[in-house]
Design a protein around this motif. Structure first.
Motif, PDB file in Angstrom:
ATOM      1  N   THR A 211       0.818  -1.212   0.000  1.00 48.64           N
ATOM      2  CA  THR A 211       0.000   0.000   0.000  1.00 48.64           C
ATOM      3  C   THR A 211       0.851   1.261   0.000  1.00 48.64           C
ATOM      4  O   THR A 211       2.079   1.223   0.128  1.00 48.64           O
ATOM      5  CB  THR A 211      -0.927   0.054   1.236  1.00 48.64           C
ATOM      6  OG1 THR A 211      -0.133   0.356   2.394  1.00 48.64           O
ATOM      7  CG2 THR A 211      -1.685  -1.248   1.435  1.00 48.64           C
ATOM      8  N   GLU A 212       0.144   2.392  -0.117  1.00 51.51           N
ATOM      9  CA  GLU A 212       0.799   3.686  -0.059  1.00 51.51           C
ATOM     10  C   GLU A 212       1.472   3.917   1.285  1.00 51.51           C
ATOM     11  O   GLU A 212       2.496   4.613   1.373  1.00 51.51           O
ATOM     12  CB  GLU A 212      -0.214   4.810  -0.349  1.00 51.51           C
ATOM     13  CG  GLU A 212      -1.297   5.012   0.696  1.00 51.51           C
ATOM     14  CD  GLU A 212      -2.420   3.990   0.672  1.00 51.51           C
ATOM     15  OE1 GLU A 212      -3.294   4.076   1.549  1.00 51.51           O
ATOM     16  OE2 GLU A 212      -2.443   3.100  -0.212  1.00 51.51           O
ATOM     17  N   SER A 227       7.140  -2.856  -3.953  1.00 48.92           N
ATOM     18  CA  SER A 227       5.680  -2.889  -3.863  1.00 48.92           C
ATOM     19  C   SER A 227       5.158  -4.161  -4.514  1.00 48.92           C
ATOM     20  O   SER A 227       5.618  -4.542  -5.600  1.00 48.92           O
ATOM     21  CB  SER A 227       5.075  -1.663  -4.557  1.00 48.92           C
ATOM     22  OG  SER A 227       5.466  -0.464  -3.918  1.00 48.92           O
ATOM     23  N   VAL A 228       4.210  -4.822  -3.857  1.00 55.44           N
ATOM     24  CA  VAL A 228       3.670  -6.079  -4.370  1.00 55.44           C
ATOM     25  C   VAL A 228       2.240  -5.878  -4.856  1.00 55.44           C
ATOM     26  O   VAL A 228       1.478  -5.077  -4.294  1.00 55.44           O
ATOM     27  CB  VAL A 228       3.728  -7.193  -3.306  1.00 55.44           C
ATOM     28  CG1 VAL A 228       5.150  -7.313  -2.729  1.00 55.44           C
ATOM     29  CG2 VAL A 228       2.738  -6.948  -2.162  1.00 55.44           C
ATOM     30  N   PHE A 232      -3.541  -5.351  -1.132  1.00 52.15           N
ATOM     31  CA  PHE A 232      -4.716  -4.494  -1.004  1.00 52.15           C
ATOM     32  C   PHE A 232      -4.797  -3.387  -2.055  1.00 52.15           C
ATOM     33  O   PHE A 232      -5.797  -2.679  -2.132  1.00 52.15           O
ATOM     34  CB  PHE A 232      -4.739  -3.851   0.382  1.00 52.15           C
ATOM     35  CG  PHE A 232      -4.979  -4.815   1.522  1.00 52.15           C
ATOM     36  CD1 PHE A 232      -5.059  -6.185   1.323  1.00 52.15           C
ATOM     37  CD2 PHE A 232      -5.138  -4.329   2.809  1.00 52.15           C
ATOM     38  CE1 PHE A 232      -5.284  -7.059   2.369  1.00 52.15           C
ATOM     39  CE2 PHE A 232      -5.366  -5.194   3.879  1.00 52.15           C
ATOM     40  CZ  PHE A 232      -5.436  -6.563   3.653  1.00 52.15           C
ATOM     41  N   ARG A 233      -3.744  -3.190  -2.854  1.00 46.71           N
ATOM     42  CA  ARG A 233      -3.746  -2.190  -3.907  1.00 46.71           C
ATOM     43  C   ARG A 233      -3.252  -2.839  -5.205  1.00 46.71           C
ATOM     44  O   ARG A 233      -2.423  -3.743  -5.181  1.00 46.71           O
ATOM     45  CB  ARG A 233      -2.840  -0.996  -3.563  1.00 46.71           C
ATOM     46  CG  ARG A 233      -3.097  -0.362  -2.204  1.00 46.71           C
ATOM     47  CD  ARG A 233      -4.356   0.468  -2.161  1.00 46.71           C
ATOM     48  NE  ARG A 233      -4.437   1.182  -0.886  1.00 46.71           N
ATOM     49  CZ  ARG A 233      -5.081   0.723   0.200  1.00 46.71           C
ATOM     50  NH1 ARG A 233      -5.717  -0.446   0.152  1.00 46.71           N
ATOM     51  NH2 ARG A 233      -5.106   1.421   1.319  1.00 46.71           N
ATOM     52  N   LEU A 238      -0.139   1.506  -7.644  1.00 44.09           N
ATOM     53  CA  LEU A 238       1.253   1.544  -7.194  1.00 44.09           C
ATOM     54  C   LEU A 238       2.134   2.305  -8.184  1.00 44.09           C
ATOM     55  O   LEU A 238       3.049   3.026  -7.780  1.00 44.09           O
ATOM     56  CB  LEU A 238       1.776   0.121  -6.994  1.00 44.09           C
ATOM     57  CG  LEU A 238       1.067  -0.680  -5.889  1.00 44.09           C
ATOM     58  CD1 LEU A 238       1.478  -2.150  -5.943  1.00 44.09           C
ATOM     59  CD2 LEU A 238       1.359  -0.098  -4.510  1.00 44.09           C
ATOM     60  N   GLU A 239       1.845   2.165  -9.473  1.00 44.15           N
ATOM     61  CA  GLU A 239       2.587   2.919 -10.479  1.00 44.15           C
ATOM     62  C   GLU A 239       2.315   4.414 -10.329  1.00 44.15           C
ATOM     63  O   GLU A 239       3.248   5.234 -10.383  1.00 44.15           O
ATOM     64  CB  GLU A 239       2.196   2.454 -11.878  1.00 44.15           C
ATOM     65  CG  GLU A 239       2.727   1.071 -12.233  1.00 44.15           C
ATOM     66  CD  GLU A 239       2.199   0.574 -13.567  1.00 44.15           C
ATOM     67  OE1 GLU A 239       1.233   1.187 -14.093  1.00 44.15           O
ATOM     68  OE2 GLU A 239       2.749  -0.421 -14.074  1.00 44.15           O
TER      69      GLU A 239
END
Length: 260
Positions: A211-212, A227-228, A232-233, A238-239
């Motif tokens: 997440t952020e 970042s995976v 949850f996102r 994420l990009e």
């Protein structure tokens, strides 16, 4: 949970070689949405607490995913905001700097629901929760290469310790959840505490999350971030966040950490 000296000793030549070629000496993992699929238990507990406190909303799995990331207080604020008709685009602003409270959402009500939620979730946090496919094997691969591994989560510490003990026995060198007196993520306090316990400098560690909040935690702590996309996102979010390293599988994550 005190640091456990469970790192492998007497490594053979191949393991030593892998460790020397790795990008990092330590990997710090978020829990929800990163190493554990906790969404069903989070959803059930939050819906139960809301109902117990007289609210009619029933959150979906997707809505629950948007609620969590910044600890339970913010999750409840977001749930009540969904009930009040707030859009998804505005939801993730709640809990960020300058948005600690929400117009029209009573903090007394948030605290009342939280007092009901916490003991229920602690008792039921493992009902439907389990590691994402490939996570246990990927973390063991890192450990075999001499990478120290920890979990740092905004989930309440008793639940973190319980889930680490049940789902990852002997796997992590250190685990830490939300505790009174310690600023939660994205403040660097919890991450830096874990690095101190591991004996690793921030420049030699990476933070892995979905997440952020995890992205900001890594930045605030002076760590690189992975970042995976299985949490949850999604990848597009994420990009847009600006994450430079985004992985789609635990195997890809481990290979990046190991310098492959």
């Amino acid at each position: 949970m005190m640091e456990k000296n469970t790192a492998s000793t007497g490594k053979n030549y191949e393991e030593s070689k892998a460790s020397a070629s790795a990008r990092y000496k330590a990997a710090i993992f978020d829990m929800d949405g990163t190493v554990l699929d906790t969404l069903e238990d989070l959803k059930d507990a939050l819906n139960w607490a809301l109902k117990e406190c007289g609210h009619e909303i029933t959150l979906t799995r997707e809505q629950t995913a948007h609620c969590f990331g910044s600890a339970v207080h913010v999750a409840i604020q977001r749930a009540l905001s969904i009930e009040a008709g707030m859009t998804e685009d505005d939801l993730l602003v709640i809990g960020t700097a300058g948005h600690e409270t929400v117009d029209g959402i009573s903090e007394d009500e948030v605290n009342r629901i939280q007092a009901v939620y916490k003991p229920y979730y602690e008792a039921h946090c493992g009902d439907k929760t389990g590691p994402y496919a490939g996570i246990p094997e990927s973390i063991q691969k890192l450990r075999s290469a001499g990478i120290r591994c920890a979990v740092v989560s905004n989930k309440p510490d008793p639940a973190v310790q319980s889930l680490v003990a049940s789902d990852f026995p002997g796997v992590f060198d250190f685990a830490l959840g939300e505790k009174a007196g310690t600023r939660r993520k994205p403040a660097p306090d919890m991450t830096l505490q874990s690095l101190k316990a591991l004996g690793v400098d921030p420049k030699d560690a990476v933070y892995i999350g979905d997440t952020e909040i995890d992205f900001r935690t890594a930045k605030n702590s002076g760590l690189d971030c992975i970042s995976v996309t299985w949490g949850f996102r999604g990848r597009k979010f994420l990009e847009n966040l600006g994450s430079k390293v985004i992985v789609d599988t635990p195997e890809e994550m481990a290979d990046h950490i190991l310098g492959k």
